[in-house]
Design a protein around this motif. Structure first.
Motif, PDB file in Angstrom:
ATOM      1  N   ARG A  69      -7.462  -6.345 -53.759  1.00  0.00           N
ATOM      2  CA  ARG A  69      -8.139  -5.107 -53.364  1.00  0.00           C
ATOM      3  C   ARG A  69      -8.153  -4.089 -54.513  1.00  0.00           C
ATOM      4  O   ARG A  69      -8.926  -3.135 -54.486  1.00  0.00           O
ATOM      5  N   ALA A  70      -7.294  -4.321 -55.522  1.00  0.00           N
ATOM      6  CA  ALA A  70      -7.227  -3.405 -56.655  1.00  0.00           C
ATOM      7  C   ALA A  70      -7.963  -3.942 -57.876  1.00  0.00           C
ATOM      8  O   ALA A  70      -7.963  -3.303 -58.923  1.00  0.00           O
ATOM      9  N   GLY A  71      -8.594  -5.106 -57.746  1.00  0.00           N
ATOM     10  CA  GLY A  71      -9.233  -5.731 -58.887  1.00  0.00           C
ATOM     11  C   GLY A  71     -10.743  -5.755 -58.790  1.00  0.00           C
ATOM     12  O   GLY A  71     -11.360  -4.875 -58.191  1.00  0.00           O
ATOM     13  N   GLU A  72     -11.340  -6.817 -59.360  1.00  0.00           N
ATOM     14  CA  GLU A  72     -12.800  -6.923 -59.388  1.00  0.00           C
ATOM     15  C   GLU A  72     -13.215  -8.376 -59.228  1.00  0.00           C
ATOM     16  O   GLU A  72     -12.658  -9.264 -59.885  1.00  0.00           O
ATOM     17  N   VAL A  73     -14.157  -8.618 -58.338  1.00  0.00           N
ATOM     18  CA  VAL A  73     -14.758  -9.942 -58.172  1.00  0.00           C
ATOM     19  C   VAL A  73     -15.904 -10.077 -59.169  1.00  0.00           C
ATOM     20  O   VAL A  73     -16.813  -9.244 -59.173  1.00  0.00           O
ATOM     21  N   CYS A  74     -15.853 -11.120 -59.999  1.00  0.00           N
ATOM     22  CA  CYS A  74     -16.899 -11.312 -61.006  1.00  0.00           C
ATOM     23  C   CYS A  74     -17.804 -12.497 -60.687  1.00  0.00           C
ATOM     24  O   CYS A  74     -19.008 -12.448 -60.946  1.00  0.00           O
ATOM     25  N   LEU A  75     -17.236 -13.549 -60.114  1.00  0.00           N
ATOM     26  CA  LEU A  75     -18.011 -14.765 -59.875  1.00  0.00           C
ATOM     27  C   LEU A  75     -17.500 -15.443 -58.612  1.00  0.00           C
ATOM     28  O   LEU A  75     -16.289 -15.532 -58.393  1.00  0.00           O
ATOM     29  N   ILE A  76     -18.423 -15.891 -57.759  1.00  0.00           N
ATOM     30  CA  ILE A  76     -18.061 -16.680 -56.583  1.00  0.00           C
ATOM     31  C   ILE A  76     -18.720 -18.048 -56.715  1.00  0.00           C
ATOM     32  O   ILE A  76     -19.936 -18.141 -56.872  1.00  0.00           O
ATOM     33  N   GLN A  77     -17.914 -19.109 -56.671  1.00  0.00           N
ATOM     34  CA  GLN A  77     -18.419 -20.469 -56.799  1.00  0.00           C
ATOM     35  C   GLN A  77     -18.468 -21.126 -55.422  1.00  0.00           C
ATOM     36  O   GLN A  77     -17.492 -21.037 -54.667  1.00  0.00           O
ATOM     37  N   MET A  78     -19.571 -21.781 -55.100  1.00  0.00           N
ATOM     38  CA  MET A  78     -19.721 -22.461 -53.818  1.00  0.00           C
ATOM     39  C   MET A  78     -20.448 -23.785 -54.009  1.00  0.00           C
ATOM     40  O   MET A  78     -21.349 -23.896 -54.846  1.00  0.00           O
ATOM     41  N   CYS A  79     -20.045 -24.771 -53.227  1.00  0.00           N
ATOM     42  CA  CYS A  79     -20.773 -26.044 -53.207  1.00  0.00           C
ATOM     43  C   CYS A  79     -20.567 -26.721 -51.862  1.00  0.00           C
ATOM     44  O   CYS A  79     -19.583 -26.451 -51.160  1.00  0.00           O
ATOM     45  N   GLY A  80     -21.498 -27.583 -51.489  1.00  0.00           N
ATOM     46  CA  GLY A  80     -21.412 -28.334 -50.246  1.00  0.00           C
ATOM     47  C   GLY A  80     -21.411 -29.821 -50.521  1.00  0.00           C
ATOM     48  O   GLY A  80     -21.447 -30.273 -51.674  1.00  0.00           O
ATOM     49  N   ASN A  81     -21.411 -30.625 -49.450  1.00  0.00           N
ATOM     50  CA  ASN A  81     -21.356 -32.079 -49.591  1.00  0.00           C
ATOM     51  C   ASN A  81     -22.712 -32.705 -49.902  1.00  0.00           C
ATOM     52  O   ASN A  81     -22.777 -33.774 -50.501  1.00  0.00           O
ATOM     53  N   ARG A 136      -3.180 -16.269 -41.365  1.00  0.00           N
ATOM     54  CA  ARG A 136      -2.733 -15.983 -42.730  1.00  0.00           C
ATOM     55  C   ARG A 136      -3.660 -14.971 -43.409  1.00  0.00           C
ATOM     56  O   ARG A 136      -3.202 -14.036 -44.074  1.00  0.00           O
ATOM     57  N   LEU A 137      -4.943 -15.177 -43.241  1.00  0.00           N
ATOM     58  CA  LEU A 137      -5.939 -14.301 -43.856  1.00  0.00           C
ATOM     59  C   LEU A 137      -5.825 -12.882 -43.305  1.00  0.00           C
ATOM     60  O   LEU A 137      -5.725 -11.915 -44.063  1.00  0.00           O
ATOM     61  N   LYS A 138      -5.826 -12.768 -41.990  1.00  0.00           N
ATOM     62  CA  LYS A 138      -5.798 -11.432 -41.381  1.00  0.00           C
ATOM     63  C   LYS A 138      -4.485 -10.707 -41.691  1.00  0.00           C
ATOM     64  O   LYS A 138      -4.485  -9.502 -41.970  1.00  0.00           O
ATOM     65  N   SER A 139      -3.375 -11.457 -41.646  1.00  0.00           N
ATOM     66  CA  SER A 139      -2.080 -10.836 -41.914  1.00  0.00           C
ATOM     67  C   SER A 139      -2.034 -10.256 -43.313  1.00  0.00           C
ATOM     68  O   SER A 139      -1.480  -9.168 -43.537  1.00  0.00           O
ATOM     69  N   PHE A 140      -2.641 -10.974 -44.273  1.00  0.00           N
ATOM     70  CA  PHE A 140      -2.568 -10.513 -45.662  1.00  0.00           C
ATOM     71  C   PHE A 140      -3.479  -9.310 -45.898  1.00  0.00           C
ATOM     72  O   PHE A 140      -3.071  -8.340 -46.545  1.00  0.00           O
ATOM     73  N   VAL A 141      -4.690  -9.366 -45.399  1.00  0.00           N
ATOM     74  CA  VAL A 141      -5.602  -8.233 -45.660  1.00  0.00           C
ATOM     75  C   VAL A 141      -5.148  -6.977 -44.925  1.00  0.00           C
ATOM     76  O   VAL A 141      -5.526  -5.862 -45.302  1.00  0.00           O
ATOM     77  N   ASP A 142      -4.318  -7.131 -43.887  1.00  0.00           N
ATOM     78  CA  ASP A 142      -3.809  -5.982 -43.141  1.00  0.00           C
ATOM     79  C   ASP A 142      -2.525  -5.404 -43.745  1.00  0.00           C
ATOM     80  O   ASP A 142      -2.011  -4.387 -43.261  1.00  0.00           O
ATOM     81  N   LEU A 143      -1.977  -6.062 -44.783  1.00  0.00           N
ATOM     82  CA  LEU A 143      -0.738  -5.575 -45.388  1.00  0.00           C
ATOM     83  C   LEU A 143      -0.950  -4.224 -46.053  1.00  0.00           C
ATOM     84  O   LEU A 143      -2.039  -3.915 -46.535  1.00  0.00           O
ATOM     85  N   ALA A 185       0.859  -1.618 -51.274  1.00  0.00           N
ATOM     86  CA  ALA A 185       1.971  -1.932 -52.181  1.00  0.00           C
ATOM     87  C   ALA A 185       2.514  -3.332 -51.937  1.00  0.00           C
ATOM     88  O   ALA A 185       2.869  -4.052 -52.875  1.00  0.00           O
ATOM     89  N   VAL A 186       2.583  -3.741 -50.674  1.00  0.00           N
ATOM     90  CA  VAL A 186       3.100  -5.075 -50.337  1.00  0.00           C
ATOM     91  C   VAL A 186       2.116  -6.159 -50.772  1.00  0.00           C
ATOM     92  O   VAL A 186       2.496  -7.188 -51.332  1.00  0.00           O
ATOM     93  N   ALA A 187       0.826  -5.931 -50.518  1.00  0.00           N
ATOM     94  CA  ALA A 187      -0.192  -6.923 -50.874  1.00  0.00           C
ATOM     95  C   ALA A 187      -0.269  -7.138 -52.378  1.00  0.00           C
ATOM     96  O   ALA A 187      -0.556  -8.251 -52.840  1.00  0.00           O
ATOM     97  N   LEU A 188       0.001  -6.100 -53.151  1.00  0.00           N
ATOM     98  CA  LEU A 188      -0.100  -6.202 -54.603  1.00  0.00           C
ATOM     99  C   LEU A 188       1.206  -6.641 -55.259  1.00  0.00           C
ATOM    100  O   LEU A 188       1.282  -6.754 -56.482  1.00  0.00           O
ATOM    101  N   ASP A 189       2.237  -6.894 -54.457  1.00  0.00           N
ATOM    102  CA  ASP A 189       3.503  -7.423 -54.981  1.00  0.00           C
ATOM    103  C   ASP A 189       3.387  -8.946 -55.044  1.00  0.00           C
ATOM    104  O   ASP A 189       3.635  -9.641 -54.070  1.00  0.00           O
ATOM    105  N   TYR A 190       2.995  -9.463 -56.188  1.00  0.00           N
ATOM    106  CA  TYR A 190       2.671 -10.879 -56.304  1.00  0.00           C
ATOM    107  C   TYR A 190       3.900 -11.787 -56.188  1.00  0.00           C
ATOM    108  O   TYR A 190       3.755 -12.993 -55.983  1.00  0.00           O
TER     109      TYR A 190
END
Length: 419
Positions: A40-52, A224-231, A234-239
């Motif tokens: 949440r404190a950084g920057e998204v530069c590229l999103i890679q996606m592919c299917g079958n 897992r996803l919801k728990s993390f984005v709701d942190l 300071a806790v979320a950025l503690d790697y």
């Protein structure tokens, strides 16, 4: 790399709309993200996606398109759709960025990191494995690439990493440079290609078991996803918190055959087990193949039975004093080694040797009484004056001398007292 991955750089809204329409035709889509300090404190530069259905990897240039990729381009609609399963490796950092920077609430997420740990991790091992280690496991198990191709892939990824890894002289800011280097475009496309194969390879053969596993992974991923984005920020950025497993492992899906053993390590012995800079533990792992981790005053050893047995022996030897190592390695058969000092304990116990000694004492007592009677009857001699001395000698010989005996727990009749 032996051959390049087919990629399509999506850097206009029109290209984005076409790519999203194509990906909406897929049952599942693999996703990976590159950027600067992905959070949440950084920057998204590229999103890679592919299917079958197509070998093509779509590279969505978020640094150029920004919000328009998600709104007019349709990426937000795709990511929030329940109709398409999205495969991530560790949903936390990527989705923390998507959620807080672009308001995207990903639905239908499937975390390959969760799948891998459910299938291959021992429940007592709390550490998470990164994509690099898991990809190596996948390539080894799947035979997707030849050993030569795997070696070429490793070198290619090392080259790509050198552009952005600070410890190798790179900078994550390189993901913001335009045009992007060809090496970085290929680097970004490589990992996402293998996520689809991981899910297929590690699915159980039994259809019901496979469905149950998929359900667990998807439900766990959502929590897992919801728990993390709701942190809190300071806790979320503690790697440092991200290296430990944040979900439980269910029974019935582990496919490794691994066993584990947990050993207590006294504080004064931890240095011997760990070694300088972790050298001792690294040597144990490399020589036995077992996975060894230290937590407070316990060391956890995980691996195949023979690996764990070998590692445990090395750890125990590291904690032993030199004299005990000498005993185990050099003492001849039939030899004896005695301690220079010891702590003694006294406890009431029961053993066959005690009743045997008592019986010997009683037999000698009656033999003495018979002797006294016979000497008095035949010769009118009275040896009674020696009775006290005989009693003392018999008691010392049979009742007050010691003997070695091996006792089990049922033969100890009361608590021990330290002498």
């Amino acid at each position: 790399m032996a051959e390049s991955v087919e990629t399509l750089l999506v850097d206009t809204v029109e290209k984005c709309q076409v790519a999203v329409a194509q990906l909406f035709q897929e049952k599942e889509v693999a996703i990976d993200i590159e950027g600067v300090d992905l959070s949440r404190a950084g920057e998204v530069c590229l999103i890679q996606m592919c299917g079958n259905s197509s070998p093509k990897v779509y590279l969505f240039d978020i640094h150029v398109l920004r919000d328009s990729a998600f709104e007019e381009g349709g990426l937000k609609k795709l990511l929030e759709s329940e109709l398409v399963i999205k495969l991530f490796y560790d949903v936390r950092g990527d989705n923390d960025a998507l959620h807080h920077l672009y308001g995207v609430k990903v639905c239908g997420a499937y975390d390959i990191q969760v799948l891998c740990h459910v299938r291959f991790q021992n429940p007592n091992d709390r550490y998470l494995q990164g994509l690099k280690a898991v990809l190596a496991k996948f390539l080894q198990q799947s035979a997707t690439l030849s050993p030569r191709a795997i070696s070429a892939l490793d070198k290619f990824k090392e080259q790509g990493t050198s552009f952005f890894a600070p410890e190798l002289g790179g900078s994550y800011e390189v993901w913001k440079e335009r045009p992007l280097r060809l090496e970085l475009l290929q680097y970004a496309a490589v990992d996402v290609k293998f996520l689809l194969g991981m899910r297929e390879l590690w699915a159980p053969e039994d259809a019901d078991e496979s469905a149950a596993l998929d359900q667990f992974v998807q439900e766990t991923t959502a929590v897992r996803l919801k728990s993390f984005v709701d942190l809190p920020r300071a806790v979320a950025l503690d790697y440092s918190n991200k290296k430990f497993r944040d979900f439980e492992l269910p029974e019935g899906f582990n496919a490794t055959g691994d066993v584990f053993e947990k050993l207590f390590v006294p504080s004064d012995k931890k240095g011997r087990v760990i070694g300088k800079g972790g050298a001792a533990i690294k040597l144990i792992q490399s020589s036995t193949g077992a996975r060894v981790s230290m937590d407070a005053n316990h060391v956890l050893v995980v691996g195949q039975p023979s690996q764990v047995q070998a590692a445990v022996r090395q750890i125990e030897e590291a904690m032993l004093d030199t004299v005990l190592l000498a005993r185990d390695r050099f003492l001849k058969p039939g030899g004896a080694l005695y301690p220079s000092h010891a702590t003694l304990y006294l406890a009431p116990c029961s053993h066959g040797c005690f009743s045997q000694r008592w019986q010997q004492y009683v037999d000698e007592h009656w033999a003495w009484r018979t002797f006294l009677d016979e000497m008095h009857a035949e010769y009118r001699l009275d040896y009674g004056v020696l009775a006290d001395r005989h009693e003392s000698e018999a008691s010392e010989r049979h009742l007050q001398s010691w003997d070695w005996a091996t006792l089990n727990a049922t033969q100890v009749l009361g608590p021990a007292v330290r002498l």
